[in-house]
Enzyme design. Sequence first.
Site, PDB file in Angstrom:
ATOM      1  N   GLY A   1      71.220  14.607  76.180  1.00  0.00           N
ATOM      2  CA  GLY A   1      70.590  13.342  75.843  1.00  0.00           C
ATOM      3  C   GLY A   1      69.843  13.462  74.534  1.00  0.00           C
ATOM      4  O   GLY A   1      69.955  14.466  73.825  1.00  0.00           O
TER       5      GLY A   1
ATOM      6  N   GLN B   1      72.016  23.157  71.369  1.00  0.00           N
ATOM      7  CA  GLN B   1      72.673  22.707  70.142  1.00  0.00           C
ATOM      8  C   GLN B   1      72.396  23.652  68.971  1.00  0.00           C
ATOM      9  O   GLN B   1      73.124  23.642  67.985  1.00  0.00           O
ATOM     10  CB  GLN B   1      72.238  21.284  69.777  1.00  0.00           C
ATOM     11  CG  GLN B   1      70.818  21.151  69.259  1.00  0.00           C
ATOM     12  CD  GLN B   1      69.772  21.062  70.359  1.00  0.00           C
ATOM     13  OE1 GLN B   1      70.108  21.070  71.537  1.00  0.00           O
ATOM     14  NE2 GLN B   1      68.517  20.969  69.973  1.00  0.00           N
TER      15      GLN B   1
ATOM     16  N   CYS C   1      61.813  -1.340  71.262  1.00  0.00           N
ATOM     17  CA  CYS C   1      62.002  -2.473  72.164  1.00  0.00           C
ATOM     18  C   CYS C   1      61.819  -2.147  73.640  1.00  0.00           C
ATOM     19  O   CYS C   1      61.804  -3.051  74.474  1.00  0.00           O
ATOM     20  CB  CYS C   1      63.392  -3.081  71.947  1.00  0.00           C
ATOM     21  SG  CYS C   1      64.738  -2.046  72.583  1.00  0.00           S
TER      22      CYS C   1
ATOM     23  N   ASP D   1      68.032  26.363  77.044  1.00  0.00           N
ATOM     24  CA  ASP D   1      67.483  25.129  76.496  1.00  0.00           C
ATOM     25  C   ASP D   1      67.825  25.017  75.015  1.00  0.00           C
ATOM     26  O   ASP D   1      68.090  26.018  74.352  1.00  0.00           O
ATOM     27  CB  ASP D   1      65.961  25.107  76.682  1.00  0.00           C
ATOM     28  CG  ASP D   1      65.369  23.713  76.561  1.00  0.00           C
ATOM     29  OD1 ASP D   1      66.111  22.726  76.777  1.00  0.00           O
ATOM     30  OD2 ASP D   1      64.170  23.596  76.261  1.00  0.00           O
ATOM     31  N   GLU D   2      67.812  23.785  74.494  1.00  0.00           N
ATOM     32  CA  GLU D   2      68.084  23.501  73.074  1.00  0.00           C
ATOM     33  C   GLU D   2      69.376  24.184  72.612  1.00  0.00           C
ATOM     34  O   GLU D   2      69.447  24.797  71.548  1.00  0.00           O
ATOM     35  CB  GLU D   2      66.902  23.932  72.204  1.00  0.00           C
ATOM     36  CG  GLU D   2      65.591  23.273  72.557  1.00  0.00           C
ATOM     37  CD  GLU D   2      65.560  21.768  72.305  1.00  0.00           C
ATOM     38  OE1 GLU D   2      66.502  21.231  71.701  1.00  0.00           O
ATOM     39  OE2 GLU D   2      64.577  21.132  72.745  1.00  0.00           O
TER      40      GLU D   2
ATOM     41  N   PHE E   1      63.026  13.492  73.785  1.00  0.00           N
ATOM     42  CA  PHE E   1      62.048  12.885  74.696  1.00  0.00           C
ATOM     43  C   PHE E   1      62.693  12.249  75.933  1.00  0.00           C
ATOM     44  O   PHE E   1      62.094  11.367  76.544  1.00  0.00           O
ATOM     45  CB  PHE E   1      61.190  11.838  73.972  1.00  0.00           C
ATOM     46  CG  PHE E   1      60.647  12.317  72.659  1.00  0.00           C
ATOM     47  CD1 PHE E   1      59.624  13.247  72.611  1.00  0.00           C
ATOM     48  CD2 PHE E   1      61.175  11.848  71.478  1.00  0.00           C
ATOM     49  CE1 PHE E   1      59.133  13.706  71.399  1.00  0.00           C
ATOM     50  CE2 PHE E   1      60.691  12.299  70.256  1.00  0.00           C
ATOM     51  CZ  PHE E   1      59.663  13.230  70.219  1.00  0.00           C
ATOM     52  N   SER E   2      63.891  12.693  76.294  1.00  0.00           N
ATOM     53  CA  SER E   2      64.585  12.088  77.439  1.00  0.00           C
ATOM     54  C   SER E   2      64.450  12.904  78.719  1.00  0.00           C
ATOM     55  O   SER E   2      65.041  12.551  79.735  1.00  0.00           O
ATOM     56  CB  SER E   2      66.070  11.893  77.102  1.00  0.00           C
ATOM     57  OG  SER E   2      66.713  13.148  76.884  1.00  0.00           O
TER      58      SER E   2
ATOM     59  N   LYS F   1      65.214  16.313  79.123  1.00  0.00           N
ATOM     60  CA  LYS F   1      66.213  17.381  79.320  1.00  0.00           C
ATOM     61  C   LYS F   1      65.560  18.687  79.749  1.00  0.00           C
ATOM     62  O   LYS F   1      65.979  19.313  80.720  1.00  0.00           O
ATOM     63  CB  LYS F   1      67.007  17.601  78.023  1.00  0.00           C
ATOM     64  CG  LYS F   1      67.770  16.408  77.538  1.00  0.00           C
ATOM     65  CD  LYS F   1      68.552  16.721  76.273  1.00  0.00           C
ATOM     66  CE  LYS F   1      67.712  17.275  75.140  1.00  0.00           C
ATOM     67  NZ  LYS F   1      66.633  16.341  74.694  1.00  0.00           N
TER      68      LYS F   1
END
Length: 199
Positions: free
Chosen positions: A21, A97, A154, A94-95, A24-25, A27
């Site tokens: 994701g 990517q 939004c 983690d992380e 701030f989602s 994960k």
Amino acid sequence: MNAAHPRMRPTHAGWIEVIAGGMFSGKSEELIRRLRRAAIARQTVQAFKPAIDDRYEADAIVSHDERRVPSTPVADVAALRRALAPDTQVIGIDEAQFLGPELVPLAVELAKQGKRVIIAGLDMDYRGEPFEPIPQLMAVAEEVTKTHAVCLVCGAPASHSQRIAAGDGRVLVGAGEAYEPRCRDCFEQPVPAPAEAEP
């Protein structure tokens, strides 16, 4: 014939789970939750994160809400491989990517050895483009969880990471000072920096 639900898999079976994701989602929070449950079940757990990610603690995976689990920082996939203990049953990363494409064959190899591999990472970069190797890991995983943040413009579910700090390199490690979550409609595609004229 219906496939077995991921939570119903045999305990001896290898498995790859991807939590993907935007920023701030949740994960890292979800990764920490799964690793803690595995530890409660008395499984042998090892957690890893890229050494480049030093935002909170060097030797812990830390979520934005400050939940944490001890981890080993690694420079690359080769270092991760060297740090793996042979009796480890559950591996958390983690992380992901930041670890590059070499992580894909390692994850598959570990799953074939009967290990549970749980990987969390950004599925898109700040330009809204697929962030390797997460898409490739999602393709070979038995279970994929897509997490969403809340768009700060939004309030809709956010899947994009809007870079608000200066810099056009693909990798810029940061948190709230550098990124904010945006939905598809509120995400602003970064304008590429002009190419330098050849002499």
